[in-house]
Design an enzyme around this catalytic site. Structure first.
Site, mmCIF file in Angstrom:
data_model
loop_
_atom_site.group_PDB
_atom_site.id
_atom_site.type_symbol
_atom_site.label_atom_id
_atom_site.label_comp_id
_atom_site.label_asym_id
_atom_site.label_seq_id
_atom_site.Cartn_x
_atom_site.Cartn_y
_atom_site.Cartn_z
ATOM 1 N N GLU A 56 0.871 -1.188 0.000
ATOM 2 C CA GLU A 56 0.000 0.000 0.000
ATOM 3 C C GLU A 56 0.902 1.231 0.000
ATOM 4 O OE1 GLU A 56 -2.723 -0.626 3.256
ATOM 5 O OE2 GLU A 56 -3.302 -2.597 2.480
ATOM 6 N N GLU A 211 -8.496 4.642 4.566
ATOM 7 C CA GLU A 211 -8.367 3.888 3.309
ATOM 8 C C GLU A 211 -8.486 4.912 2.184
ATOM 9 O OE1 GLU A 211 -7.664 0.753 3.089
ATOM 10 O OE2 GLU A 211 -8.138 -0.040 5.073
HETATM 11 O O1 LIG Z 1 -8.682 -4.204 1.124
HETATM 12 C C1 LIG Z 1 -8.546 -5.001 2.035
HETATM 13 O O2 LIG Z 1 -9.075 -6.146 2.019
HETATM 14 C C2 LIG Z 1 -7.715 -4.625 3.260
HETATM 15 C C3 LIG Z 1 -7.348 -3.166 3.372
HETATM 16 C C4 LIG Z 1 -6.753 -2.968 4.742
HETATM 17 O O3 LIG Z 1 -5.597 -3.219 4.911
HETATM 18 N N1 LIG Z 1 -7.601 -2.599 5.701
HETATM 19 C C5 LIG Z 1 -7.227 -2.576 7.087
HETATM 20 C C6 LIG Z 1 -8.383 -2.115 7.933
HETATM 21 C C7 LIG Z 1 -8.028 -2.044 9.382
HETATM 22 C C8 LIG Z 1 -9.190 -1.761 10.312
HETATM 23 O O4 LIG Z 1 -10.106 -2.595 10.396
HETATM 24 O O5 LIG Z 1 -9.130 -0.717 10.977
HETATM 25 C C9 LIG Z 1 -6.802 -3.981 7.494
HETATM 26 O O6 LIG Z 1 -7.410 -4.944 6.992
HETATM 27 O O7 LIG Z 1 -5.873 -4.109 8.279
HETATM 28 ZN ZN LIG Z 2 -3.825 -1.970 4.660
#
Ligand SMILES: O=C(O)CCC(=O)N[C@@H](CCC(=O)O)C(=O)O
Ligand SMILES: [Zn+2]
Length: 330
Positions: A56, A211
């Site tokens: 990312e 995001e």
């Molecule tokens: O696109 C995806 O499937 C994952 C994107 C991502 O890394 N999102 C974070 C969100 C964290 C949270 O829930 O605060 C993660 O999955 O770690």
């Molecule tokens: Zn991420």
């Protein structure tokens, strides 16, 4: 040090590892961990992290551009600032992680994993936050912004994910999230192993996972898509006027978590299903042996569907709209 990202990717310790300019003092604390302290006293202590997932890259580039302006003395710094590039080894490899997902290991969960680079890094990052926030006197504003991009496209290309928090979110924090151009906010309702959950629970920080678009390798990002978020970060750090947020973000709450527990796990969704796709009540979304995940409410929205996670981990979230809030928005 001229370029924090370059140093981090090189894997070398910068020499000198501390310095100052007219605006601030800086200190390289460890690989991917840099502290900047303004000369004038402040009660704001802010952590900005990016690259917790190594594929990312756009948020890493944006953060580095802002840090470079500070290191060159071209901008004043308002808060004490801890900058973190989360997983340097995974950034070098352009991979989400090397052995296990770093953003599932915080809050001491790393102790339950075999010794691996991410478990060591989670421990190191926890220590860095503790030292940073414990050093501050009378911190009035303690924020943590963890910058990410998502694997899939999304009906809301930019959104924030807020950890479970027993306290009310400060108004200034919510205003900043609006100014950053986020179109939606998702509120967790259970604890998790994310970096933002850790900073919120352990240090009372106002924390949000941002995001900011779709994950792309270094050099392939269209950084113009990130201009509102970058401008809002610049306002926070340099004390410049906060851009007016165009629309208050729509709000969602997590209603269910889909967890992959076995190799029998199946996700009943197209590979190009966008984040925030709505499904009607009764739809079978996933199954894992005898466990079936159905849409339970009139309409639920899917977020982060991913059948390829390691067993035991989240393979997706289901959301409901916070109608009390969204009805006011229209
Ligand atoms: O696109 C995806 O499937 C994952 C994107 C991502 O890394 N999102 C974070 C969100 C964290 C949270 O829930 O605060 C993660 O999955 O770690
Ligand atoms: Zn991420």
């Amino acid at each position: 040090m001229q370029d924090f990202l370059k140093h981090t990717l090189s894997g070398e310790k910068p020499y000198p590892s501390a310095g100052e300019n007219d605006q601030l003092r800086w200190q390289w604390l460890d690989e991917g961990i840099l502290e900047l302290t303004p000369h004038q006293p402040t009660r704001q202590a802010i952590v900005i992290s990016a690259g917790i997932h190594g594929n990312e890259t756009a948020p890493v580039e944006i953060l580095n551009q802002l840090v470079t302006l500070l290191l060159q003395g071209e901008k004043m710094l308002v808060p004490r600032l801890l900058v973190i590039l989360g997983n340097p080894a995974a950034l070098r490899a352009n991979k989400r992680y090397l052995r296990c997902d770093l953003n599932r290991l915080f809050g001491g969960r790393w102790q339950q994993y075999e010794d691996c680079p991410e478990a060591r890094r989670a421990w190191r990052l926890e220590q860095a936050l503790e030292t940073f926030w414990q050093a501050g006197n009378n911190v009035e504003i303690g924020w943590h912004l963890d910058l990410h991009t998502a694997i899939r496209g999304s009906y809301h290309p930019r959104f924030g994910v807020l950890p479970l928090n027993e306290r009310a979110w400060p108004e200034a924090f919510m205003q900043w999230l609006t100014a950053a151009g986020l179109e939606a906010l998702v509120f967790h309702r259970a604890p998790g192993g994310t970096f933002t959950h850790y900073s919120c629970e352990h240090f009372g920080a106002s924390s949000c996972t941002l995001e900011l678009g779709k994950a792309q390798p270094f050099g392939e990002n269209d950084l113009t898509q990130f201009s509102e978020a970058k401008q809002a970060l610049a306002s926070l750090l340099f004390g410049e006027a906060l851009p007016a947020g165009k629309h208050a973000p729509r709000r969602y709450r997590v209603s269910q978590q889909i967890t992959r527990t076995s190799n029998a796990f199946q996700l009943h969704m197209d590979t190009d299903t966008l984040n925030f796709t709505a499904f009607p009540q009764g739809t079978l979304l996933a199954e894992d042996g005898d466990t079936r995940y159905y849409v339970k409410q009139a309409r639920e929205y899917v977020l982060f569907p991913n059948p390829n996670v390691a067993p035991g981990l989240r393979a997706g979230l289901l959301l409901v709209e916070d109608n009390a809030h969204n009805d006011v928005l229209g």
